[in-house]
Design an enzyme around this catalytic site. Structure first.
Site, PDB file in Angstrom:
ATOM      1  CG  HIS A  20     -34.004  -4.764  22.034  1.00 13.21           C
ATOM      2  ND1 HIS A  20     -34.266  -3.632  21.287  1.00 13.21           N
ATOM      3  CD2 HIS A  20     -32.967  -5.400  21.403  1.00 13.21           C
ATOM      4  CE1 HIS A  20     -33.414  -3.578  20.275  1.00 13.21           C
ATOM      5  NE2 HIS A  20     -32.620  -4.648  20.322  1.00 13.21           N
ATOM      6  CG  ASP A  30       6.936 -17.331  -2.933  1.00  9.96           C
ATOM      7  OD1 ASP A  30       6.135 -16.947  -2.073  1.00  9.96           O
ATOM      8  OD2 ASP A  30       7.866 -16.632  -3.362  1.00  9.96           O
ATOM      9  CE1 TYR A  33      -5.454  -8.026 -13.172  1.00  8.73           C
ATOM     10  CE2 TYR A  33      -3.543  -7.996 -11.736  1.00  8.73           C
ATOM     11  CZ  TYR A  33      -4.139  -7.696 -12.953  1.00  8.73           C
ATOM     12  OH  TYR A  33      -3.405  -7.085 -13.949  1.00  8.73           O
ATOM     13  CD  GLN A  58      -7.310  -2.265 -17.886  1.00  9.16           C
ATOM     14  OE1 GLN A  58      -7.026  -1.394 -17.068  1.00  9.16           O
ATOM     15  NE2 GLN A  58      -6.477  -2.634 -18.848  1.00  9.16           N
ATOM     16  CD  GLU A  87       4.777 -10.926   1.381  1.00 14.20           C
ATOM     17  OE1 GLU A  87       3.981 -11.345   0.534  1.00 14.20           O
ATOM     18  OE2 GLU A  87       5.755 -10.191   1.097  1.00 14.20           O
ATOM     19  CG  HIS A  88       7.649 -14.172   2.657  1.00 15.99           C
ATOM     20  ND1 HIS A  88       7.579 -13.077   1.808  1.00 15.99           N
ATOM     21  CD2 HIS A  88       6.796 -15.104   2.161  1.00 15.99           C
ATOM     22  CE1 HIS A  88       6.719 -13.352   0.838  1.00 15.99           C
ATOM     23  NE2 HIS A  88       6.226 -14.560   1.027  1.00 15.99           N
ATOM     24  CD  GLN A 106      10.066 -11.578  -0.784  1.00 13.46           C
ATOM     25  OE1 GLN A 106      10.068 -12.758  -0.490  1.00 13.46           O
ATOM     26  NE2 GLN A 106       9.026 -11.020  -1.369  1.00 13.46           N
ATOM     27  CB  SER A 148       6.953  -8.981  -2.038  1.00 15.28           C
ATOM     28  OG  SER A 148       6.951 -10.261  -1.468  1.00 15.28           O
ATOM     29  CG  ASN A 158       0.480  -2.377 -11.491  1.00  8.31           C
ATOM     30  OD1 ASN A 158      -0.616  -2.097 -10.999  1.00  8.31           O
ATOM     31  ND2 ASN A 158       0.695  -2.341 -12.788  1.00  8.31           N
ATOM     32  CG  HIS A 172       8.704 -10.934  -5.445  1.00  7.67           C
ATOM     33  ND1 HIS A 172       7.764 -11.552  -6.235  1.00  7.67           N
ATOM     34  CD2 HIS A 172       8.975 -11.814  -4.446  1.00  7.67           C
ATOM     35  CE1 HIS A 172       7.471 -12.746  -5.748  1.00  7.67           C
ATOM     36  NE2 HIS A 172       8.196 -12.931  -4.656  1.00  7.67           N
ATOM     37  CD  GLU A 217     -27.613  -2.472  26.083  1.00  7.38           C
ATOM     38  OE1 GLU A 217     -28.311  -2.739  25.083  1.00  7.38           O
ATOM     39  OE2 GLU A 217     -26.398  -2.778  26.172  1.00  7.38           O
TER      40      GLU A 217
END
Length: 427
Positions: free
Chosen positions: A415, A356, A124, A186, A322-323, A255, A233, A209, A258, A410
């Site tokens: 087995h 990036d 995506y 969708q 994250e960064h 940053q 972010s 988003n 974003h 067990e």
């Protein structure tokens, strides 16, 4: 930006909190879209495209003509930059190829792993005010290297029903051949459930988003795998007294632009530097085209003064950014102490924007503290590792008794019997 001086360790957790959104509150909307797309397929996708993206579509797929046209709609400079970034990203990810080897764990018992690309993956790519064509490269390149047989890309169209040409050019460069003009919930649910046009995939990647994030989490509950949990972010900058405040301010703002819920944090041992950065952020902020977004983000951001770099590293590992950008002279020594971070940028000439776009590392990274347990996207994200074993007659005689004892203790006697019948066999 909020200034915090020498916080007590008991306060760190609250200070490092993030501006998060509970996407589960959006599940009712996601469920409605998912159920309709599962039932009505393409017609439901077209209906939601008209409602959400304000466009009436004929074919959902980007045509060959649109793909061919894309290259003529962007500058040669941008095309050359995309190709250069492609080469760097490809080089870095090719070096991650798995080299499995057979191991004899005991005489007659051989075990090994094989790396197999996930057959069908969905990517995506957000459009809108910031069409992330760089993300196409970050996702499609490792997918191709991994050997994924079907790479499906969805990106929202504009009001004319077309995908941003830079996204199409990057997709063509990276070898994506199934591209659909679908955005938002969708797109995610179409890839998860499959429609007449859109193939159903096994794993979905990519940012978006809050509705996209909610959709990814929703479909991951029972339909497909996703790359990782995600939130807004974020960047954390560690700086000593010798750091350049202009560079730091630019990193914080890169940053902040974003989105309004992004977060930028400076942790420094120098009050003088902190105050210089504060002023420099104000100066650079006024010059940004996305000033409205960055201004809102800066309200979530903090300037923190601590006593020494050891404490700064400890705080950083608690935050798990994250960064992480280390504007420190001792970056080589201190970077060894980093245990929680998505991607780390070392020294004053390593801006986060390098990762990036074009240095080679992947920019799809864990946010919201998930770097404590998750890695960023890599070649491994697109593969499965299947284990194999071969046991000879000698091998089952060597290992059989061990298995029998463990299975019996067990209380799993079937087995045990699977070994016993082989040991007793005259074949």
């Amino acid at each position: 930006m909020e200034k915090i001086y020498y916080p007590n360790r008991k306060e760190w957790k609250d200070i490092l909190s993030r501006p998060t959104i509970d996407v589960t509150t959006l599940y009712n909307v996601v469920r409605e879209v998912a159920e309709k797309i599962e039932k009505d397929g393409d017609s439901a996708v077209r209906e939601y495209e008209e409602r959400f993206d304000k466009v009436k579509l004929g074919s959902l797929a980007a045509s060959k003509e649109e793909m061919d046209e894309a290259g003529s709609l962007i500058s040669s400079e941008l095309k050359e930059s995309i190709v250069a970034a492609y080469n760097n990203i490809k080089k870095f990810h090719e070096a991650q190829k798995f080299q499995g080897k057979k191991i004899e764990t005991m005489p007659g018992v051989e075990c090994w792993q094989k790396s197999v690309g996930i057959e069908k993956v969905g990517l995506y790519i957000p459009g809108g005010s910031a069409p992330l064509f760089s993300t196409v490269l970050m996702l499609a390149i490792p997918a191709k290297i991994a050997g994924c047989k079907e790479i499906v890309l969805c990106s929202p169209p504009n009001r004319e029903g077309k995908i941003n040409p830079a996204i199409l050019f990057a997709a063509h460069t990276a070898g994506v051949d199934k591209i659909f003009k679908i955005g938002g919930i969708q797109a995610i649910t179409a890839m998860a459930y499959g429609t007449e046009s859109v193939p159903q995939v096994y794993k979905i990647f990519g940012p978006g988003n809050q509705y996209v994030m909610a959709a990814k989490q929703f479909v991951s509950l029972n339909k497909v795998a996703i790359d990782m949990p995600a939130g807004p972010s974020e960047v954390e900058v560690l700086a000593d007294e010798n750091a350049n405040p202009v560079f730091i301010a630019s990193d914080l703002l890169s940053q902040a632009e974003h989105g309004p819920d992004s977060q930028a944090i400076l942790v420094t041992t120098s009050e003088e530097l902190l105050l210089k950065v504060e002023k420099e952020v104000e100066r650079q902020l006024a010059l940004l085209p996305r000033i409205d977004i960055a201004t809102k983000s800066i309200k979530n951001s903090k300037l923190i003064l601590i006593k020494d770099m050891d404490e700064a590293i400890e705080m950083s590992n608690m935050y798990a950014p994250e960064h992480l950008i280390m504007h420190v002279e001792r970056w080589e020594e201190l970077s060894d102490k980093v245990v929680n971070a998505g991607s780390v940028f070392l020294g004053q000439y390593s801006p986060e924007s390098a990762g990036d776009y074009a240095s080679g590392t992947n920019h799809t990274l864990p946010t919201n503290g998930y770097a404590k347990a998750y890695s960023g996207v890599s070649l491994d994200s697109f593969i499965k590792k299947i284990t194999f074993q071969h046991i000879s007659r000698q091998g089952i005689e060597n290992i059989g008794g061990i298995i029998q004892v463990m299975a019996e203790n067990e209380q799993l006697f079937a087995h045990k019997n699977a070994v016993t019948v082989r040991l007793e066999s005259k074949e």
